[in-house]
Design an enzyme around this catalytic site. Structure first.
Site, mmCIF file in Angstrom:
data_model
loop_
_atom_site.group_PDB
_atom_site.id
_atom_site.type_symbol
_atom_site.label_atom_id
_atom_site.label_comp_id
_atom_site.label_asym_id
_atom_site.label_seq_id
_atom_site.Cartn_x
_atom_site.Cartn_y
_atom_site.Cartn_z
ATOM 1 N N TYR A 144 -76.238 -26.291 34.873
ATOM 2 C CA TYR A 144 -74.914 -25.664 34.929
ATOM 3 C C TYR A 144 -74.874 -24.746 36.147
ATOM 4 O O TYR A 144 -75.798 -23.950 36.348
ATOM 5 C CB TYR A 144 -74.678 -24.854 33.653
ATOM 6 C CG TYR A 144 -73.358 -24.118 33.591
ATOM 7 C CD1 TYR A 144 -73.301 -22.730 33.723
ATOM 8 C CD2 TYR A 144 -72.168 -24.799 33.406
ATOM 9 C CE1 TYR A 144 -72.094 -22.057 33.660
ATOM 10 C CE2 TYR A 144 -70.940 -24.126 33.336
ATOM 11 C CZ TYR A 144 -70.911 -22.750 33.468
ATOM 12 O OH TYR A 144 -69.723 -22.077 33.407
ATOM 13 N N ASP A 239 -80.139 -23.046 42.745
ATOM 14 C CA ASP A 239 -79.221 -22.157 42.024
ATOM 15 C C ASP A 239 -80.093 -21.171 41.234
ATOM 16 O O ASP A 239 -80.602 -21.503 40.164
ATOM 17 C CB ASP A 239 -78.316 -22.979 41.103
ATOM 18 C CG ASP A 239 -77.489 -22.083 40.200
ATOM 19 O OD1 ASP A 239 -76.641 -22.620 39.442
ATOM 20 O OD2 ASP A 239 -77.691 -20.844 40.224
ATOM 21 N N LYS A 267 -75.846 -12.499 38.128
ATOM 22 C CA LYS A 267 -76.534 -11.775 37.051
ATOM 23 C C LYS A 267 -77.313 -10.543 37.552
ATOM 24 O O LYS A 267 -76.708 -9.535 37.918
ATOM 25 C CB LYS A 267 -77.407 -12.745 36.267
ATOM 26 C CG LYS A 267 -76.558 -13.896 35.653
ATOM 27 C CD LYS A 267 -77.397 -14.910 34.931
ATOM 28 C CE LYS A 267 -76.609 -16.147 34.585
ATOM 29 N NZ LYS A 267 -75.709 -15.986 33.434
HETATM 30 P P1 KE4 Z 1 -71.016 -17.128 36.389
HETATM 31 O O1 KE4 Z 1 -69.834 -17.710 37.105
HETATM 32 O O2 KE4 Z 1 -70.895 -17.271 34.875
HETATM 33 O O3 KE4 Z 1 -71.360 -15.708 36.830
HETATM 34 O O4 KE4 Z 1 -72.341 -17.960 36.833
HETATM 35 C C1 KE4 Z 1 -72.333 -19.355 36.645
HETATM 36 C C2 KE4 Z 1 -73.762 -19.849 36.583
HETATM 37 C C3 KE4 Z 1 -74.299 -20.473 37.689
HETATM 38 N N1 KE4 Z 1 -75.577 -20.917 37.683
HETATM 39 C C4 KE4 Z 1 -76.364 -20.746 36.590
HETATM 40 C C5 KE4 Z 1 -77.771 -21.252 36.624
HETATM 41 C C6 KE4 Z 1 -75.854 -20.097 35.431
HETATM 42 O O5 KE4 Z 1 -76.651 -19.956 34.349
HETATM 43 C C7 KE4 Z 1 -74.541 -19.635 35.428
HETATM 44 C C8 KE4 Z 1 -73.930 -18.943 34.218
HETATM 45 N N2 KE4 Z 1 -74.748 -18.859 33.060
HETATM 46 C C9 KE4 Z 1 -74.058 -18.827 31.809
HETATM 47 C C10 KE4 Z 1 -75.113 -18.836 30.701
HETATM 48 N N3 KE4 Z 1 -75.677 -20.110 30.520
HETATM 49 C C11 KE4 Z 1 -73.143 -17.649 31.715
HETATM 50 C C12 KE4 Z 1 -72.618 -17.359 30.337
HETATM 51 C C13 KE4 Z 1 -71.184 -17.757 30.193
HETATM 52 O O6 KE4 Z 1 -70.802 -18.860 30.645
HETATM 53 O O7 KE4 Z 1 -70.464 -16.934 29.588
#
Ligand code: KE4
Length: 428
Positions: A144, A239, A267
């Site tokens: 993701y 990523d 994060k």
């Molecule tokens: P954000 O746009 O949510 O800040 O980041 C996206 C993203 C990109 N790359 C990786 C490896 C990620 O894990 C994420 C976001 N992680 C999720 C948890 N699996 C955020 C939680 C959510 O979607 O509310």
């Protein structure tokens, strides 16, 4: 545990926010029940709207590596806020955190700040396409990279939980440029490349996957991707939104000794405020506007408040690298003891872990990719989740997520967690 107030708050929220949440994975759909509303948090603990105290193993999905409301971070934000929160003009603190990040992470000369991990990954792919002049990208089933159209193809995290790995709204035109490969399968990647000779701009992956549970790269997998990219003029994008500044000061590039061409962050880099970033060597970053032609922008990118939180966080990690070893030891302890109590209770399971990222899978098959991650028994996971919650332990509300430990956890917290797990294991 009582969740009366959370339930009332959820009803109210649903009237004005789709699904009552601002991010789907918070809705507990994967585990059933209603989401818990948080009142406040401090250190390793959440305090929910009903006054329940929970030991937190999600830590806002990664950022709170030093614990909630960490003094130096809070102070930095409060002090900064008193002098204005955003100007839409450059400020010195952006250079300070950029220089620090560049000094901590191998193989990057420049970094651009944005407001989320999604924005970081989306911009990194555009930069790779602009730099190489090629359109197609390879992503891995179950990984993701945020909710940008190009990534919502067999995506992990909430996308797979909601059965919409290929979300409606993503056009066929976009989807055709996203090629899918299997994580930890170099032969498969090589096949996809040979079927699209000369058309692939980049391979993007979570070098340690965290959105189908925690899945480490197999021996030689990252090195093999590096070689394939070098041989085919493809950029390798790590990523590191989850792993950056968590698994090591220099992230996975440092931990595994494999260099990416572009690295994305989120994060931890924002200390809990909205910050994402992408970084690369100068030759690549010089293609980014206003220096180069690849356009990317953001009103609140690099805003002083978020930069202050991120700078306080990165400074503490940079000055105290023993935090990473302490976190590793705590997570290894949890890993060992969780395995002991689950085995003792005769619960079929497998645990994956890299550093302070860990996930429990109720499956007898080792989890090495999206297919094997999907073999886990979700009914058992639901019982495990709710059982732990009732014991005051909050883990990821989905089997397709990772736990993120915080340095604020004590060994007493870990022992309380293990005891809770032992109790719940008997009910599985
Ligand atoms: P954000 O746009 O949510 O800040 O980041 C996206 C993203 C990109 N790359 C990786 C490896 C990620 O894990 C994420 C976001 N992680 C999720 C948890 N699996 C955020 C939680 C959510 O979607 O509310």
């Amino acid at each position: 545990m009582i969740y009366k107030r959370s339930s009332a708050l959820f009803k109210e929220a649903q009237k004005v926010i789709p699904g009552g949440v601002n991010s789907p994975v918070r809705a507990f759909t994967a585990v059933g029940g209603e989401p818990i509303f948080v009142e406040k948090a401090k250190g390793a603990y959440l305090y929910d709207a009903d006054g329940n105290k929970l030991i937190d193993y999600i830590n806002s999905w990664g950022p709170m590596i030093l614990g909630h409301a960490h003094e130096p971070v809070v102070k930095a934000v409060v002090d900064k806020a008193e002098n204005g929160t955003s100007f839409g003009m450059p400020t010195e603190i952006e250079t300070e955190i950029a220089s620090l990040a560049v000094s901590m992470v191998p193989n990057i000369d420049k970094i651009r700040f944005v407001n989320s991990g999604t924005e970081a990954c989306m911009s990194a792919v555009r930069l790779a396409r602009g730099f190489t002049g090629k359109d197609k990208i390879i992503k891995f089933a179950g990984c993701y990279h945020g909710h940008s159209d190009s990534f919502l193809i067999q995506a992990g995290s909430g996308a797979v939980t909601f059965g919409t790995p290929n979300s409606p709204g993503v056009t066929k035109g976009t989807a055709k440029d996203t090629l899918l490969a299997n994580f930890n399968d170099l032969d498969n990647v090589s096949k996809v490349i040979s079927e699209n000779k000369g058309e692939i701009a980049c391979i993007i992956l979570e070098p340690v996957a965290g959105n189908m549970g925690c899945i480490p790269p197999k021996e030689g997998f990252l090195e093999g991707l590096r070689k394939l990219c070098d041989e085919n003029n493809i950029l390798l994008i790590f990523d590191e939104v989850m792993t950056g500044f968590r698994l090591a000061k220099g992230g996975v590039q440092e931990l595994y000794g494999v260099n990416a061409d572009i690295v994305t962050f989120g994060k931890v880099i924002g200390g809990g405020l909205p910050v994402g970033a992408f970084a690369a060597r100068a030759e690549i970053m010089s293609h980014l506007a206003p220096e180069g032609p690849v356009y990317q922008a953001g009103t609140l990118s690099g805003n002083p408040l978020a930069m202050a939180a991120g700078l306080a966080m990165l400074s503490e990690l940079n000055n105290n690298p023993e935090i990473f070893t302490s976190l590793e030891k705590k997570t290894a302890y949890l890993h060992k003891e969780l395995a002991t109590v689950l085995t003792k209770a005769g619960v079929t399971h497998t645990i994956n872990r890299v550093g302070s990222m860990i996930s429990v899978h109720f499956s007898e098959t080792q989890v090495t990719d999206f297919k094997t991650a999907a073999l886990g028994n979700n009914e058992t996971f639901k019982k495990f989740f709710h059982g732990l919650l009732a014991e005051g332990v909050y883990i990821a509300p989905s089997a397709f997520e990772t736990w993120f430990l915080t340095e604020a956890l004590t060994y007493e917290d870990l022992d309380a967690t293990i005891e809770a797990c032992g109790k719940v294991a008997k009910t599985l």
